[in-house]
Design a protein around this motif. Structure first.
Motif, PDB file in Angstrom:
ATOM      1  N   ILE A  39       0.813  -1.214   0.000  1.00  0.00           N
ATOM      2  CA  ILE A  39       0.000   0.000   0.000  1.00  0.00           C
ATOM      3  C   ILE A  39       0.855   1.277   0.000  1.00  0.00           C
ATOM      4  N   THR A  40       2.141   1.137  -0.322  1.00  0.00           N
ATOM      5  CA  THR A  40       3.049   2.286  -0.410  1.00  0.00           C
ATOM      6  C   THR A  40       3.446   2.475  -1.871  1.00  0.00           C
ATOM      7  N   ARG A 149      -2.779   5.077  -0.973  1.00  0.00           N
ATOM      8  CA  ARG A 149      -3.287   4.001  -0.108  1.00  0.00           C
ATOM      9  C   ARG A 149      -4.793   3.854  -0.234  1.00  0.00           C
TER      10      ARG A 149
END
Length: 160
Positions: A39-40, A149
């Motif tokens: 999620i980065t 995100r």
């Protein structure tokens, strides 16, 4: 919703996101540090260097390499300081690019699934120069990371 406010030299970023999943699924995903890479944004060059940590616990130390600026790699070490299963956990920077970083992750079950709230309180080093950096790029970069995100999580959990 993503907002950043300033108080007493500290900035607080708050992100709220509704996810159409159950609390146990949300907790299982977010309480696993290995999912941070997913999620980065890729341009951050985010890599966990302390191995793939298992289930989180208070006192857990996790180290990363991250590139906050293009071509600039830095180490970032965080400690999981608080965990209340199914409700919240907190990670705090022990070494890294910020003078202070305190990240609260809250989960609240509701009729639509889970409301997830991230609250990041941070302070930038370098005094006046840090304040200029906040205005010129830190604020924009943090908002971009959390917008990414939100988008990835919406896609992963098939919302919308």
């Amino acid at each position: 919703m993503i907002e950043i406010k300033k108080h007493s030299g500290i900035y607080t970023l708050t992100v709220m996101q509704q996810l159409p999943i159950g609390l146990s699924e949300a907790w299982e995903f977010f309480s696993s540090p290995k999912n941070l890479e997913r999620i980065t944004p890729d341009h951050m060059g985010f890599i966990i260097t302390s191995g793939k940590p298992g289930k989180m616990y208070p006192g857990q130390i996790i180290s990363y390499k991250v590139s906050p600026l293009s071509g600039v790699k830095t180490s970032w070490i965080t400690e999981i300081t608080h965990v209340k299963e199914g409700e919240y956990f907190v990670d705090e920077q022990r070494f890294g690019p910020y003078r202070m970083w305190h990240h609260e992750h809250h989960f609240e079950e509701n009729d639509q699934g889970v409301l997830m709230t991230d609250k990041v309180s941070y302070k930038i080093p370098f005094g006046f120069l840090g304040s200029i950096a906040q205005i010129l790029f830190v604020k924009k970069q943090l908002k971009g990371i959390f917008e990414y995100r939100v988008k990835v999580l919406d896609e992963m959990f098939q919302k919308g």
